[in-house]
Design a protein around this motif. Sequence first.
Motif, PDB file in Angstrom:
ATOM      1  N   VAL A   1      -3.303  -4.913   6.916  1.00 46.65           N
ATOM      2  CA  VAL A   1      -3.554  -4.289   5.615  1.00 46.65           C
ATOM      3  C   VAL A   1      -3.288  -2.793   5.756  1.00 46.65           C
ATOM      4  O   VAL A   1      -3.657  -2.176   6.763  1.00 46.65           O
ATOM      5  N   ARG A   2      -2.642  -2.199   4.707  1.00 44.33           N
ATOM      6  CA  ARG A   2      -2.288  -0.791   4.787  1.00 44.33           C
ATOM      7  C   ARG A   2      -2.690  -0.065   3.509  1.00 44.33           C
ATOM      8  O   ARG A   2      -2.604  -0.621   2.409  1.00 44.33           O
ATOM      9  N   GLY A   3      -3.128   1.201   3.686  1.00 43.27           N
ATOM     10  CA  GLY A   3      -3.487   2.037   2.561  1.00 43.27           C
ATOM     11  C   GLY A   3      -4.140   3.312   3.054  1.00 43.27           C
ATOM     12  O   GLY A   3      -4.029   3.672   4.237  1.00 43.27           O
ATOM     13  N   SER A   4      -4.846   3.976   2.172  1.00 43.45           N
ATOM     14  CA  SER A   4      -5.581   5.176   2.604  1.00 43.45           C
ATOM     15  C   SER A   4      -6.760   4.749   3.462  1.00 43.45           C
ATOM     16  O   SER A   4      -7.252   3.615   3.363  1.00 43.45           O
ATOM     17  N   GLN A   5      -7.203   5.637   4.304  1.00 42.26           N
ATOM     18  CA  GLN A   5      -8.306   5.311   5.191  1.00 42.26           C
ATOM     19  C   GLN A   5      -9.554   4.933   4.411  1.00 42.26           C
ATOM     20  O   GLN A   5     -10.303   4.023   4.800  1.00 42.26           O
ATOM     21  N   GLU A   6      -9.790   5.605   3.298  1.00 40.65           N
ATOM     22  CA  GLU A   6     -10.971   5.337   2.478  1.00 40.65           C
ATOM     23  C   GLU A   6     -10.958   3.912   1.959  1.00 40.65           C
ATOM     24  O   GLU A   6     -11.979   3.203   2.016  1.00 40.65           O
TER      25      GLU A   6
ATOM     26  N   ASP B   1       2.356  10.314   6.409  1.00 38.61           N
ATOM     27  CA  ASP B   1       1.351  10.274   7.482  1.00 38.61           C
ATOM     28  C   ASP B   1      -0.038   9.883   6.987  1.00 38.61           C
ATOM     29  O   ASP B   1      -0.897   9.482   7.784  1.00 38.61           O
ATOM     30  N   SER B   2      -0.273   9.993   5.678  1.00 36.87           N
ATOM     31  CA  SER B   2      -1.607   9.656   5.154  1.00 36.87           C
ATOM     32  C   SER B   2      -1.855   8.146   5.142  1.00 36.87           C
ATOM     33  O   SER B   2      -2.995   7.705   4.995  1.00 36.87           O
ATOM     34  N   LEU B   3      -0.821   7.364   5.286  1.00 41.59           N
ATOM     35  CA  LEU B   3      -0.972   5.914   5.254  1.00 41.59           C
ATOM     36  C   LEU B   3      -1.478   5.409   6.601  1.00 41.59           C
ATOM     37  O   LEU B   3      -0.977   5.791   7.655  1.00 41.59           O
ATOM     38  N   LYS B   4      -2.477   4.536   6.515  1.00 39.43           N
ATOM     39  CA  LYS B   4      -3.054   3.944   7.708  1.00 39.43           C
ATOM     40  C   LYS B   4      -3.012   2.432   7.560  1.00 39.43           C
ATOM     41  O   LYS B   4      -2.819   1.901   6.458  1.00 39.43           O
ATOM     42  N   SER B   5      -3.224   1.741   8.651  1.00 39.56           N
ATOM     43  CA  SER B   5      -3.257   0.276   8.589  1.00 39.56           C
ATOM     44  C   SER B   5      -4.255  -0.248   9.611  1.00 39.56           C
ATOM     45  O   SER B   5      -4.604   0.439  10.576  1.00 39.56           O
ATOM     46  N   LYS B   6      -4.709  -1.473   9.341  1.00 32.15           N
ATOM     47  CA  LYS B   6      -5.592  -2.136  10.306  1.00 32.15           C
ATOM     48  C   LYS B   6      -5.366  -3.633  10.220  1.00 32.15           C
ATOM     49  O   LYS B   6      -4.874  -4.150   9.214  1.00 32.15           O
ATOM     50  N   THR B   7      -5.713  -4.308  11.290  1.00 32.55           N
ATOM     51  CA  THR B   7      -5.533  -5.755  11.364  1.00 32.55           C
ATOM     52  C   THR B   7      -6.879  -6.421  11.146  1.00 32.55           C
ATOM     53  O   THR B   7      -7.879  -6.050  11.775  1.00 32.55           O
TER      54      THR B   7
ATOM     55  N   GLY C   1       0.796  -1.212   0.000  1.00 31.61           N
ATOM     56  CA  GLY C   1       0.000   0.000   0.000  1.00 31.61           C
ATOM     57  C   GLY C   1       0.832   1.267   0.000  1.00 31.61           C
ATOM     58  O   GLY C   1       0.297   2.347   0.275  1.00 31.61           O
ATOM     59  N   VAL C   2       2.128   1.164  -0.330  1.00 29.97           N
ATOM     60  CA  VAL C   2       3.018   2.326  -0.304  1.00 29.97           C
ATOM     61  C   VAL C   2       3.574   2.554  -1.699  1.00 29.97           C
ATOM     62  O   VAL C   2       4.174   1.664  -2.300  1.00 29.97           O
ATOM     63  N   SER C   3       3.375   3.755  -2.216  1.00 28.65           N
ATOM     64  CA  SER C   3       3.993   4.140  -3.483  1.00 28.65           C
ATOM     65  C   SER C   3       5.317   4.836  -3.192  1.00 28.65           C
ATOM     66  O   SER C   3       5.593   5.247  -2.054  1.00 28.65           O
ATOM     67  N   LEU C   4       6.136   4.989  -4.223  1.00 26.72           N
ATOM     68  CA  LEU C   4       7.466   5.571  -4.025  1.00 26.72           C
ATOM     69  C   LEU C   4       7.397   7.002  -3.525  1.00 26.72           C
ATOM     70  O   LEU C   4       8.294   7.453  -2.799  1.00 26.72           O
TER      71      LEU C   4
ATOM     72  N   GLN D   1      -1.478   1.271  -3.516  1.00 29.20           N
ATOM     73  CA  GLN D   1      -2.565   2.040  -2.901  1.00 29.20           C
ATOM     74  C   GLN D   1      -3.092   1.358  -1.640  1.00 29.20           C
ATOM     75  O   GLN D   1      -3.352   2.004  -0.627  1.00 29.20           O
ATOM     76  N   ILE D   2      -3.224   0.037  -1.718  1.00 33.19           N
ATOM     77  CA  ILE D   2      -3.669  -0.748  -0.571  1.00 33.19           C
ATOM     78  C   ILE D   2      -3.155  -2.161  -0.752  1.00 33.19           C
ATOM     79  O   ILE D   2      -3.204  -2.733  -1.853  1.00 33.19           O
ATOM     80  N   ASP D   3      -2.615  -2.721   0.337  1.00 40.28           N
ATOM     81  CA  ASP D   3      -2.017  -4.047   0.186  1.00 40.28           C
ATOM     82  C   ASP D   3      -1.777  -4.652   1.561  1.00 40.28           C
ATOM     83  O   ASP D   3      -1.829  -3.961   2.594  1.00 40.28           O
TER      84      ASP D   3
END
Length: 421
Positions: free
Chosen positions: A357-362, A323-329, A247-250, A404-406
């Motif tokens: 899983v990590r990505g934007s909150q949306e 900081d825009s990246l979020k994650s949840k289990t 979920g992380v771009s360069l 974006q999310i992964d």
Amino acid sequence: MGKKILDSKALYVVLSILIAITMWYYVTSMDGNQRSNPINNIPITFVGEEQLVSRGLMIAGDPPTASITVKATPTVLAQLTNDSVELVVDVSSIDKASEYTLAYTVKLPSNISASQVQFVRGETGNVTFTVAEYRQREIELRGKFVGTTAEGYLAGDQEDFVFTPSKITISGQAELVNQVSYAEVVVDGDNLSETVRGSFPYQFIGASGDVIANLDVTRSVETVQTTFPILATAEVPLEVKLVEGGGVSLDQVKYTMSADTITVAGSKTAVDALLTEGSIELGTIDLGTVHDGDEIHFDIALTDELSNISGINQVTVTIDLDDSLKSKTIEVTNINCISPPSGWAAKALTQMLEVEVRGSQELLDAVTPDKVRVVADLKDINQAAGQYTVTANVYLDSVGTRDQIDVVGSDYKIVVSLYRA
């Protein structure tokens, strides 16, 4: 006028005297008329020195000399010199180091018989000499660089000297041989930019580190072939390669390194080749396996032609995620096994697995447990009944690309049971 010269009585008198002298000399030299003559400073010739060496002994110092006086015809005397006459001392029976006084025997040239010579003095005599302990040993060679290098070049270390032969052998009086600690080759030169190669003399160094000059020992070689490296140097940037995922771009990651550059040394060819590449790549970071603040350690690897003179052998890379990246289990229960060996069946004993899983909150809000699958491929499992812990792949069925999310991480494991089908 010519007639007057021929009639001159004075001329006849002079000619008569010259003829008489010539005839007298000829007759005395041929008819056995003898005269005496000294032969001085005849070096003593020692026989049996091979036996001395086999006993660990040797004649110390310069050979002694002696003088004799002989009587013979002028013709014979002309052939008797301190080079043609030998005074011989037999040392083959000596078996310990000490000072000795032994008699010599006179040896005339092979074309002169004893009957042609009378000894006025020195037909018999004694000489005093010293027998010392003999030693032969190998001596280590060391190098010393006292020159200067051009800008951008570095002289090698003492250990970088290469010698041919690698050691020398010295022999002689033991107390002299024992003084030597090692032999030193000194290399100098100004503004050097190429490796030094050539034949160099060496000097003996004692235990105190001082040069031993004019040491009376026998050397196996007078010079040694010496190679000493003069190395090119360069400061080279360090880099890491980033691979998108998790979920992380360069453009959502930054990193800092504990060192951004190192200085290398090597042949000019090797250094230039590295500079052409532009940087040293430490390794690859899969963004799908890291978290914000993670520290990843990389060893700095160089080819054999290069050395790292900075003293930095490892670099730490610290990850800084946006900081825009979020994650949840997510607690995943959709767990399956595929591709068991022929004739076997498998069942997942793990019923729930926590997956990050990590990505934007949306996008994260749109991910539910039913959209995550855990699959274990058993094609390489051991073909024996039992329970096994195996690595599983996690699949995210969601809208969005991996940058974006992964799923975060790759080391997910489950327990399966293998049994006969």
